[in-house]
Design an enzyme around this catalytic site. Structure first.
Site, short mmCIF file in Angstrom:
data_model
loop_
_atom_site.label_atom_id
_atom_site.label_comp_id
_atom_site.label_asym_id
_atom_site.label_seq_id
_atom_site.Cartn_x
_atom_site.Cartn_y
_atom_site.Cartn_z
N ASP A 1 0.85 -1.19 0.00
CA ASP A 1 0.00 0.00 0.00
C ASP A 1 0.89 1.24 0.00
O ASP A 1 2.12 1.13 0.00
CB ASP A 1 -1.02 -0.01 1.15
N ASP B 1 -4.55 -5.98 8.87
CA ASP B 1 -3.14 -5.85 9.25
C ASP B 1 -3.07 -4.97 10.48
O ASP B 1 -3.94 -4.12 10.70
CB ASP B 1 -2.33 -5.21 8.11
N CYS C 1 4.19 -20.81 27.63
CA CYS C 1 3.95 -20.46 26.23
C CYS C 1 4.39 -21.55 25.26
O CYS C 1 3.61 -22.04 24.48
CB CYS C 1 4.63 -19.15 25.88
N CYS D 1 6.48 -21.25 22.77
CA CYS D 1 6.90 -20.78 21.43
C CYS D 1 8.44 -20.79 21.37
O CYS D 1 9.11 -20.86 22.39
CB CYS D 1 6.33 -19.41 21.11
N CYS E 1 10.13 -18.09 23.68
CA CYS E 1 10.08 -18.34 25.13
C CYS E 1 10.91 -19.54 25.53
O CYS E 1 11.57 -19.53 26.56
CB CYS E 1 8.62 -18.51 25.57
N HIS F 1 6.78 -12.98 19.97
CA HIS F 1 5.93 -13.87 20.78
C HIS F 1 4.48 -13.35 20.76
O HIS F 1 3.55 -14.13 20.58
CB HIS F 1 6.44 -13.96 22.22
ZN ZN Z 1 6.18 -17.33 23.69
#
Ligand code: ZN
Length: 426
Positions: free
Chosen positions: A86, A239, A356, A358, A361, A383
């Site tokens: 954009d 977004d 978490c 992820c 983490c 995260h």
């Molecule tokens: Zn995490």
């Protein structure tokens, strides 16, 4: 609903040493630093990246690299992720006319490779009431030109007509005109400063006017409390950088969990460190010498690390953080001291980074909740982005299940109904 992350150069040094706080030796930030999608690969953390023309420097190394390689290679974006382009109308909001020409923007999208390209728009702002109609008509005319040129050149990307307005009726009218011109995808802009209730009204009016077969992107919006509505309205994509930026821009909502959030613990560098990014806190209160500050800082970090490893106690870590905190000058978004230390206690007590799972983490542990330099703060933003995206995937699944439980007949019925809610042409 797809989610695009706006590009603000949010990359991290993959070899950053959290113990010594040293970046990778002789690294090239463009070549060596990595994006969120690379950190979490193969788990997706968004559906693609939104690149704004006004956020892209006109010259310099980034521009050179993008011109040479195209967006996809520059971002090292996997095939299943997409790129939306954009103009970043907020970048020229105070100018009488947009900063870019339609033909040149079309060429830019085609040359650098986007999957979706949004026409050149101009945001309608209350500050310029006399320009309201001119901005409105200009956005529509630009979109019509954009589509005509796109067809003539046979560009490969999906053309997206930008829609601006000041109320539900004006947005709906503009959307209807663009669909009448042949657009099958529209981007609804200018809603960032609009309240949630009005956004709901505007979007549902637009959807009711153009029908669900027209794909709608909502620019700059992924607000909590609105995501479910967007999914239910059948919005194609949105977004927002807020899950990322809340990691360092918010006073207290720095680390997001599926339910709720935590405050990151501020342990800024006691001396400015080149290349590590600015903290939101200036660490010279004038109450301690630089050498003393350095000692407080090291003690706080060591106590936190030891608490993270389940060796040291919570109170010990908090005391060390509080001792350093006392000598810091506060700046930017921050809580009063008592509340700040209270929320630090909550963060430490709950140890959310251990729940978490992820890639961030798991690899950096307690450092993800330490507010200190871009390598920690951005990783926390990564995260957050992933946590937001996982939540969105949950919303998508729920909507699919709800539709499926309506049964085949119900589903067909609703689609027919959507298709037949034809456009009221002005
Ligand atoms: Zn995490």
């Amino acid at each position: 609903m797809k989610y695009f992350l706006p590009d603000w150069d949010d990359r991290v040094d993959p070899g950053y040493d959290f113990i010594t706080d040293r970046p990778t030796y002789e690294r090239d930030t463009y070549r060596d630093d990595i994006y969120a999608h690379q950190v979490f690969d193969p788990e997706p953390c968004y559906d693609g990246i939104l690149v704004s023309r006004s956020a892209m420097a006109k010259t310099g190394l980034k521009r050179e690299l993008v011109e040479r390689r195209g967006f996809r290679t520059f971002f090292r974006l996997p095939q299943h992720m997409e790129i939306m382009g954009d103009c970043g109308a907020f970048g020229y909001i105070d100018e009488p006319t947009p900063a870019y020409e339609t033909a040149e923007v079309l060429d830019y999208y085609a040359r650098l490779g986007v999957d979706y390209g949004i026409s050149v728009d101009h945001i309608i702002v209350p500050a310029y009431p006399s320009q309201r109609l001119a901005r409105y008509e200009l956005t529509i005319e630009n979109a019509i030109d954009f589509l005509r040129l796109h067809r003539r050149q046979g560009a490969a990307f999906t053309p997206v007509g930008a829609v601006q307005g000041w109320d539900a009726a004006s947005y709906a009218e503009s959307a209807a005109r663009l669909v009448h011109e042949g657009y099958t995808m529209l981007a609804i802009g200018g809603l960032v400063r609009t309240n949630t209730k009005s956004i709901r009204e505007i979007l549902s009016t637009v959807v009711a006017t153009v029908g669900r077969r027209v794909r709608l992107h909502v620019l700059g919006i992924a607000r909590e409390g609105l995501v479910g509505d967007l999914v239910n309205l059948g919005i194609f994509s949105c977004d927002s950088a807020s899950p990322m930026r809340t990691a360092w821009a918010s006073a207290n909502r720095n680390y997001l969990m599926p339910r709720g959030s935590y405050t990151a613990i501020r342990v800024p560098f006691s001396e400015p460190v080149k290349g590590l990014g600015a903290d939101n806190v200036v660490s010279r209160g004038g109450t301690a010498s630089l050498a003393e500050l350095g000692r407080y800082e090291r003690t706080a970090l060591e106590a936190l690390r030891s608490f993270g490893a389940r060796e040291g106690g919570l109170q010990e870590a908090l005391d060390a953080v509080a001792a350093y905190d006392e000598h810091l000058t506060r700046k930017g978004n921050d809580l009063p001291r008592e509340r700040r230390l209270q929320s630090y206690r909550q963060t430490l007590q709950d140890r959310p980074w251990e729940r978490c799972g992820c890639a961030v983490c798991v690899s950096i542990g307690i450092d993800v909740v330490v507010f200190r330099g871009s390598n920690r703060n951005r990783r926390r933003g990564f995260h957050n982005t992933l946590t937001f995206y996982r939540g969105l995937l949950g919303e998508r699944r729920m909507t699919r299940q709800a539709l499926t439980s309506l049964g085949g007949e119900g589903l067909r019925g609703s689609h027919e109904q959507d298709g037949s809610s034809t456009i009221a042409l002005p």
